[in-house]
Design an enzyme around this catalytic site. Structure first.
Site, mmCIF file in Angstrom:
data_model
loop_
_atom_site.group_PDB
_atom_site.id
_atom_site.type_symbol
_atom_site.label_atom_id
_atom_site.label_comp_id
_atom_site.label_asym_id
_atom_site.label_seq_id
_atom_site.Cartn_x
_atom_site.Cartn_y
_atom_site.Cartn_z
ATOM 1 N N MET A 27 0.755 -1.205 -0.199
ATOM 2 C CA MET A 27 0.178 0.018 -0.122
ATOM 3 C C MET A 27 0.817 1.187 0.035
ATOM 4 S SD MET A 27 -3.324 -0.990 2.052
ATOM 5 C CE MET A 27 -2.766 -0.504 3.695
ATOM 6 N N HIS A 31 8.949 0.967 3.432
ATOM 7 C CA HIS A 31 10.139 1.343 4.614
ATOM 8 C C HIS A 31 10.865 -0.251 4.334
ATOM 9 C CE1 HIS A 31 7.403 -1.727 6.386
ATOM 10 N NE2 HIS A 31 6.519 -0.909 6.778
ATOM 11 N N GLY A 33 10.867 -2.950 5.723
ATOM 12 C CA GLY A 33 10.057 -4.117 5.763
ATOM 13 C C GLY A 33 9.724 -4.409 4.178
ATOM 14 N N HIS A 34 9.036 -3.524 3.580
ATOM 15 C CA HIS A 34 8.689 -3.813 2.228
ATOM 16 C C HIS A 34 9.997 -4.416 1.369
ATOM 17 C CE1 HIS A 34 5.586 -0.728 3.550
ATOM 18 N NE2 HIS A 34 4.805 -1.674 3.142
ATOM 19 N N GLN A 58 -10.441 -2.480 1.995
ATOM 20 C CA GLN A 58 -10.136 -3.273 3.067
ATOM 21 C C GLN A 58 -9.973 -2.554 4.437
ATOM 22 O OE1 GLN A 58 -6.147 -4.190 1.197
ATOM 23 N NE2 GLN A 58 -5.182 -3.645 3.332
ATOM 24 N N SER A 181 6.233 -0.084 10.154
ATOM 25 C CA SER A 181 5.007 -0.120 9.954
ATOM 26 C C SER A 181 4.912 1.181 9.167
ATOM 27 C CB SER A 181 3.954 -0.525 10.886
ATOM 28 O OG SER A 181 2.609 0.034 10.618
#
Ligand code: AMP
Length: 276
Positions: A27, A31, A33-34, A58, A181
């Protein structure tokens, strides 16, 4: 890197990719994580496709759709070194007027996030099915950060025979333990400090498990006690569940998932840890 928006442009870009294609659905507001998913796809696939789409279906009516952080220019710079194709569809492309088809996975969507966010997984599975149909990847990369999402997608892929291998990658954390996140930007300094309580509670439960604790109620209590020690934390749920079905356990006797959702101020954070 080629960027496409429309379905015809996506299809034409896809046709030129021969060999394995890895898709990383996101989305945006990316960061590390992605990026860990994108780098893993880069290692394992000949072609890497990334989608950036803040999927309206969602989000619940009281959730943060309108203020969800976005910065496409920055995202493009971050992924360019590892990505061949970026798809940034718009809501009108994914859900044109008259849209009426939904993908619903049953039991595994009911507890945890599904119980707190009605309709959330229906939006997730529908958009992921559409992303798969658009990109037609051989592999798709998801983060363990959203553990139930990964379980739900695995179930959908099995049930609907999608010819896509689902790869789930470990949670990337800040040095103090906070899981990365996009929503962490909502936290002010004090809240940011308080937010470490999630990973701390998981760590304490894991230590008890490593010392032989197998009573799931005790493991849940350990997490609750640590969370209760942080005045800014408001617990939504704490779980010790079967890793596949996500049903709450009495005793941990196989692979299990410790997970939680906690409000720090108005920001809802989730975190989890797998017990093997
Ligand atoms: P999102 O943009 O939040 O929808 O996330 C896109 C993908 O990145 C999902 O598969 C997430 O599980 C994954 N992801 C988000 N945060 C992390 C993290 N801290 N570590 C690993 N994967 C993550």
């Amino acid at each position: 890197m080629r960027t496409v928006i429309s379905l015809p442009d996506l299809r034409s870009a896809r046709r030129s990719m021969t060999g394995t294609v890895g898709l990383v659905p996101t989305m945006g507001y990316l960061h590390e994580g992605h990026l860990s998913l994108i780098r893993r796809a880069r290692e394992e696939c000949e072609w890497v496709a990334v989608s950036i789409f803040v999927n309206p279906t969602q989000f619940g009516p009281k959730e943060d759709l309108a203020k969800y952080p976005r910065d496409l220019e920055r995202d493009i710079k971050l992924i360019e070194p590892y990505t061949d194709l970026l798809w940034t569809p718009m809501p009108e492309i994914m859900y044109p007027e008259g849209y009426q088809t939904w993908v619903e996975v049953e039991a595994v969507t009911r507890p945890l996030e599904g119980a707190m966010r009605p309709g959330h997984f229906r939006g997730v599975t529908t958009v992921v099915a559409k992303l798969f149909n658009g990109v037609q990847p051989d592999r798709a990369y998801f983060g363990q950060k959203d553990a139930q999402q990964a379980a739900v997608i695995r179930q959908m892929v099995r049930d609907l025979n999608f010819p896509v291998e689902i790869v789930v990658c470990p949670i990337v954390r800040e040095p103090d333990g906070l899981a990365l996140s996009s929503r962490n930007v909502y936290l002010d300094t004090q809240q940011r400090r308080a937010a470490t309580v999630l990973s701390r509670s998981l760590r304490e439960a894991k230590e008890a498990y490593d010392s032989g604790e197998r009573d799931a109620g005790m493991l849940r209590q350990i997490m609750k006690d640590v969370l209760a020690s942080e005045p800014l934390a408001e617990v939504q749920y704490v779980s010790c569940a079967n890793y596949e079905t996500l049903e709450e356990l009495d005793t941990v006797d196989g692979k299990a998932l410790l997970s939680m959702a906690v409000f720090i101020g108005k920001t809802r954070l989730i975190d989890n840890l797998v017990l093997e």
